[in-house]
Design a protein around this motif. Structure first.
Motif, mmCIF file in Angstrom:
data_model
loop_
_atom_site.group_PDB
_atom_site.id
_atom_site.type_symbol
_atom_site.label_atom_id
_atom_site.label_comp_id
_atom_site.label_asym_id
_atom_site.label_seq_id
_atom_site.Cartn_x
_atom_site.Cartn_y
_atom_site.Cartn_z
ATOM 1 N N GLY B 52 -14.739 89.852 19.244
ATOM 2 C CA GLY B 52 -15.316 90.999 19.954
ATOM 3 C C GLY B 52 -14.266 92.027 20.353
ATOM 4 O O GLY B 52 -14.585 93.158 20.678
ATOM 5 N N GLY B 53 -13.004 91.617 20.352
ATOM 6 C CA GLY B 53 -11.963 92.581 20.701
ATOM 7 C C GLY B 53 -10.767 91.962 21.383
ATOM 8 O O GLY B 53 -9.630 92.315 21.103
ATOM 9 N N ALA B 54 -11.018 91.013 22.273
ATOM 10 C CA ALA B 54 -9.905 90.495 23.074
ATOM 11 C C ALA B 54 -9.107 89.425 22.336
ATOM 12 O O ALA B 54 -7.942 89.185 22.659
ATOM 13 C CB ALA B 54 -10.425 89.966 24.406
ATOM 14 N N ASP B 80 -23.799 93.838 21.037
ATOM 15 C CA ASP B 80 -24.013 95.161 21.623
ATOM 16 C C ASP B 80 -23.226 96.238 20.868
ATOM 17 O O ASP B 80 -23.453 97.432 21.072
ATOM 18 C CB ASP B 80 -23.624 95.169 23.098
ATOM 19 N N GLY B 82 -20.689 98.649 20.391
ATOM 20 C CA GLY B 82 -20.725 100.069 20.740
ATOM 21 C C GLY B 82 -19.372 100.742 20.648
ATOM 22 O O GLY B 82 -19.251 101.943 20.850
ATOM 23 N N TYR B 166 -22.569 101.762 26.458
ATOM 24 C CA TYR B 166 -21.397 101.111 25.868
ATOM 25 C C TYR B 166 -20.854 100.012 26.779
ATOM 26 O O TYR B 166 -20.436 98.957 26.314
ATOM 27 C CB TYR B 166 -20.323 102.174 25.602
ATOM 28 N N ILE B 167 -20.895 100.248 28.087
ATOM 29 C CA ILE B 167 -20.284 99.289 29.009
ATOM 30 C C ILE B 167 -20.960 97.918 28.945
ATOM 31 O O ILE B 167 -20.354 96.903 29.282
ATOM 32 C CB ILE B 167 -20.277 99.845 30.462
ATOM 33 N N GLY B 169 -21.343 96.147 26.554
ATOM 34 C CA GLY B 169 -20.610 95.268 25.648
ATOM 35 C C GLY B 169 -19.587 94.430 26.397
ATOM 36 O O GLY B 169 -19.174 93.376 25.927
ATOM 37 N N GLU B 171 -18.481 91.722 28.814
ATOM 38 C CA GLU B 171 -19.337 90.552 28.957
ATOM 39 C C GLU B 171 -20.037 90.414 30.306
ATOM 40 O O GLU B 171 -21.185 89.977 30.351
ATOM 41 C CB GLU B 171 -18.597 89.273 28.591
ATOM 42 N N ASN B 206 -18.921 86.947 20.579
ATOM 43 C CA ASN B 206 -19.293 87.998 19.645
ATOM 44 C C ASN B 206 -20.042 87.411 18.432
ATOM 45 O O ASN B 206 -19.879 86.241 18.095
ATOM 46 C CB ASN B 206 -18.000 88.699 19.191
ATOM 47 N N THR B 209 -17.741 85.894 15.760
ATOM 48 C CA THR B 209 -17.151 84.630 16.207
ATOM 49 C C THR B 209 -18.127 83.488 15.924
ATOM 50 O O THR B 209 -17.763 82.479 15.312
ATOM 51 C CB THR B 209 -16.872 84.689 17.729
ATOM 52 N N ALA B 399 -11.893 95.977 31.929
ATOM 53 C CA ALA B 399 -10.917 96.456 30.952
ATOM 54 C C ALA B 399 -11.278 97.822 30.359
ATOM 55 O O ALA B 399 -10.502 98.389 29.586
ATOM 56 C CB ALA B 399 -10.767 95.425 29.836
ATOM 57 N N PHE B 400 -12.431 98.354 30.726
ATOM 58 C CA PHE B 400 -12.816 99.684 30.258
ATOM 59 C C PHE B 400 -11.762 100.722 30.670
ATOM 60 O O PHE B 400 -11.461 101.641 29.914
ATOM 61 C CB PHE B 400 -14.184 100.051 30.852
HETATM 62 C C1 LIG Z 1 -15.622 98.240 27.617
HETATM 63 C C2 LIG Z 1 -15.779 97.004 26.801
HETATM 64 C C3 LIG Z 1 -16.692 96.975 25.761
HETATM 65 C C4 LIG Z 1 -16.870 95.831 24.997
HETATM 66 N N1 LIG Z 1 -17.788 95.852 23.978
HETATM 67 C C5 LIG Z 1 -17.969 94.732 23.239
HETATM 68 C C6 LIG Z 1 -18.936 94.702 22.197
HETATM 69 O O1 LIG Z 1 -19.631 95.698 21.938
HETATM 70 N N2 LIG Z 1 -19.102 93.564 21.490
HETATM 71 C C7 LIG Z 1 -18.349 92.440 21.765
HETATM 72 O O2 LIG Z 1 -18.536 91.417 21.127
HETATM 73 N N3 LIG Z 1 -17.430 92.438 22.739
HETATM 74 C C8 LIG Z 1 -17.229 93.547 23.477
HETATM 75 N N4 LIG Z 1 -16.312 93.521 24.493
HETATM 76 C C9 LIG Z 1 -15.579 92.253 24.756
HETATM 77 C C10 LIG Z 1 -16.422 91.324 25.644
HETATM 78 O O3 LIG Z 1 -16.157 91.616 26.997
HETATM 79 C C11 LIG Z 1 -16.093 89.848 25.414
HETATM 80 O O4 LIG Z 1 -14.719 89.684 25.510
HETATM 81 C C12 LIG Z 1 -16.543 89.312 24.090
HETATM 82 O O5 LIG Z 1 -17.904 89.519 23.897
HETATM 83 C C13 LIG Z 1 -16.264 87.829 24.030
HETATM 84 O O6 LIG Z 1 -16.596 87.308 22.763
HETATM 85 P P1 LIG Z 1 -15.483 86.781 21.758
HETATM 86 O O7 LIG Z 1 -14.552 85.892 22.567
HETATM 87 O O8 LIG Z 1 -16.249 86.006 20.761
HETATM 88 O O9 LIG Z 1 -14.803 87.967 21.230
HETATM 89 C C14 LIG Z 1 -16.101 94.668 25.271
HETATM 90 C C15 LIG Z 1 -15.171 94.702 26.311
HETATM 91 C C16 LIG Z 1 -15.003 95.851 27.064
HETATM 92 C C17 LIG Z 1 -13.996 95.842 28.167
#
Ligand SMILES: Cc1cc2nc3c(=O)[nH]c(=O)nc-3n(C[C@H](O)[C@H](O)[C@H](O)COP(=O)(O)O)c2cc1C
Ligand code: SF4
Ligand code: FES
Lengths: 167, 430
Positions: B52-54, B80, B82, B166-167, B169, B171, B206, B209, B399-400
């Motif tokens: 998802g990003g992290a 989500d 976005g 967007y926010i 997303g 978690e 995500n 994942t 983290a936004f």
């Molecule tokens: C502003 C913001 C937007 C996010 N948008 C998404 C998103 O659209 N989809 C997503 O999977 N994770 C998004 N994340 C990360 C989630 O907070 C979360 O870390 C993730 O869903 C965990 O799944 P994973 O460990 O499988 O990546 C976003 C985080 C932030 C700070």
């Protein structure tokens, strides 16, 4: 006062059952979507009050949620809403040109509705369609790889369709 | 390398029968011969990291789930999507909805979860229908519902639509939204593993994942870990867009050189005729932007690879992040100031408004960038932007704030000349 048909009331109950006992507030977003679709494409105060009554919420709980999310319209819109993405990646490949083209063609600015009530033009953020940009959301669909020709034929088609319904 | 997108081009693969004929749902049969913890262990061994990003270790996240609270436990799939530049989850779900359902089933079994939700961004209404159809099909064939394939394990999966934010997303905002509230991120701790949905232990993962888990169950964690380089194991979906010849979603084995990804005809296919690479945003709008020379090689002159580590090589000075895999390419005709202003506008629009550094800071960034872009900038404005970004970074509930600050700070770090030019010439050169 708006009111769902029996079939939709049944659907509402089905949605509520997706969530644990006592957590029916979780059903709020799906039911607001349903209500917006059913009652003219926007959420009037009466519609929101009705949704509140279905979920056993006080109206303010519904207002504060509905206003947070951009997919819910708080004012009436045109019959067809062009929602064009104007975020970075789309901007790199010409979304601004497409927006100006539509503005000129329809004689309105983004955020406005044509006097005949047919078209509303809106700018929206990334639609997860950046690889097929420029892109718009139109009702339940996306129209991708937008070009001026595509806009021309789309507007033509929607006008004909609207005439057809009127007759 | 196709793990996630295997069979994605088979006609009718979004239907249960076709999916099943191509080996679909085999991992559900296999899981019933395994103890739940064996699956958690396999996922740990695989080295799979959140897509998802992290990039947090999935096995580790799963082992944090509170198994002793006596409360129900939930699995929530984050669909989500976005983050500007990212469209891989959408692409995946449109083609392989059953694979996501299969991933949710085996993951729920591993975690001891009996109710799972998929939170899909509301604009993707056709995907919501596809997923609901897939769930109904899986149920009618006994792979989902009560007593799956005659076992003692039961699971219900529900699809929940978002509504344009967007926010959500993030978690904890997603969980608030799923509870029918505004998408306000929660203060952490407690983390969702302890107190998530309805205050119960929850794992949020995500789409991509969870979709990788069936393969890991079938082939083992070691086989997955054998793909990729170092701590970047397995494959990743990259959604490529911007000024390239072949925008689209590509599955790569982690470790592919960035240069090959941009110029090979198997991937982006290079830039348009006569254009050159100017900048790269490698992992969605939230990660630092890199100028061409740092995109394809590190500051030390090593080839830059598509891995978590290589992209971060050089830290914030000269590196970036893999992020969500939203790969945005900018060519020599693109204007960095305009792009930065656009992103600032996006973050200002999407800030949930809970904390003042983010709410006020993003508005201020947008305003200053707007005047620079429109030829009314002042020389001091450039340092002012850096100052504002610093005041947001690390000082917010979620983290936004960082996501809003990094693109701006990095654009100025690497393209200061272009900002200065805008201020001094007071003109837009797009
Ligand atoms: C502003 C913001 C937007 C996010 N948008 C998404 C998103 O659209 N989809 C997503 O999977 N994770 C998004 N994340 C990360 C989630 O907070 C979360 O870390 C993730 O869903 C965990 O799944 P994973 O460990 O499988 O990546 C976003 C985080 C932030 C700070
Ligand atoms: S950082 Fe921004 S988006 Fe996150 S909680 Fe604070 S105001 Fe909301
Ligand atoms: S930026 Fe327009 S769809 Fe993503």
């Amino acid at each position: 006062m708006p009111k769902f048909s029996l079939a939709l009331l049944d659907k509402v109950q089905q949605i509520i059952r997706r969530y644990p006992e006592g957590k029916q507030k979780s059903a709020l977003l799906p039911i607001l979507h349903l209500a917006q679709q059913e009652f003219g494409g926007w959420l009037s105060p009466e519609t929101m009050d009705y949704v509140a009554s279905l979920l056993g919420l006080v109206p303010i709980e519904v207002y504060e949620v509905a206003t947070f999310y951009t997919m819910f319209n708080m004012t009436p819109t045109g019959k067809f809403v062009f929602q064009i993405c104007h975020t970075g990646p789309c901007c790199l490949v010409g979304s601004e040109k497409i927006i100006s083209y539509i503005e000129t063609k329809l004689g309105i600015k983004a955020g406005e509705t044509t006097p005949d009530g047919l078209f509303t033009l809106k700018r929206v953020e990334c639609l997860a369609s950046c690889g097929t940009a420029p892109v718009m959301q139109l009702g339940k669909k996306y129209v991708e790889h937008l070009t001026e020709e595509k806009i021309d034929s789309l507007i033509e088609e929607l006008r004909t369709h609207a005439d057809f319904i009127r007759k | 390398m196709q793990i996630l997108l295997e069979n994605s081009s088979v006609a009718g693969i979004d239907q249960f029968d076709v999916y099943r004929q191509h080996g679909g749902y085999a991992s559900v049969e296999k899981m019933l011969t395994m103890a739940p913890n064996d699956i958690v262990e396999a996922v740990k061994k695989s080295g799979l990291r959140g897509r998802g990003g992290a990039g947090f270790s999935t096995g580790m996240k799963w082992s944090f789930l509170d198994q002793k609270s006596g409360k129900p436990k939930y699995l929530v799939c984050n669909a989500d999507e976005g983050e500007p530049g990212t469209f891989k989850d959408r692409y995946f779900m449109e083609r392989l909805p059953h694979r996501l359902i299969e991933g949710l089933i085996v993951s729920s079994y591993a975690l001891g979860v009996n109710t799972a939700y998929i939170y899909v961004r509301g604009e993707l209404s056709w995907i919501i229908t596809q997923l609901e159809d897939a769930i109904a099909e899986a149920k009618s064939h006994g792979f989902l519902g009560s007593k799956i394939l005659g076992s003692e394990f039961s699971l219900e999966i529900y699809v929940h639509p978002g509504a344009g934010a967007y926010i959500c997303g993030e978690e904890s905002a997603l969980l608030e939204s799923l509870e029918g509230k505004r998408g306000y991120p929660r203060i952490k701790p407690p983390f969702p593993a302890i107190a998530g949905l309805y205050g119960c232990p929850t794992v949020v993962n995500n789409v991509e994942t969870l979709a990788a888990v069936p393969w890991i169950v079938m082939h083992g964690g070691e086989a997955y870990a054998a793909i990729g380089i170092g701590k970047s194991t397995g494959t990743k979906l990259i959604s490529a867009c911007g000024n390239i010849r072949k925008p689209g979603v590509y599955e790569i084995a982690l470790g592919l050189p960035v240069e090959e990804f941009i110029y090979s005809d198997s991937y982006c296919g290079g830039l348009l005729e006569g254009r050159t690479l100017k900048a790269l945003i490698a992992g969605g709008s939230s990660v630092p932007i890199l100028p061409a020379h740092l995109a394809t090689t590190t500051a030390a002159g090593e080839p830059r690879l598509m891995t978590y580590e290589s992209l971060f090589e050089g830290g914030f000075e000269s590196g970036t992040m893999l992020g969500s895999g939203g790969f945005i390419v900018l060519d020599d005709k693109a204007c960095i100031v305009r792009n930065t202003w656009n992103f600032a506008r996006f973050y200002h629009h999407e800030s949930c408004g809970q904390c003042s550094p983010c709410r006020e800071g993003t508005g201020w960034l947008e305003k200053v960038l707007e005047r620079i872009e429109h030829g009314h900038g002042r020389t001091e404005d450039i340092d002012l932007l850096v100052e504002i970004a610093k005041k947001i970074e690390g000082k917010t509930i979620c983290a936004f704030g960082d996501a809003a600050a990094w693109p701006i700070a990095s654009a100025i770090r690497h393209f200061r000349d272009e900002f200065i030019e805008h201020v001094s010439l007071a003109k837009d050169h797009v």
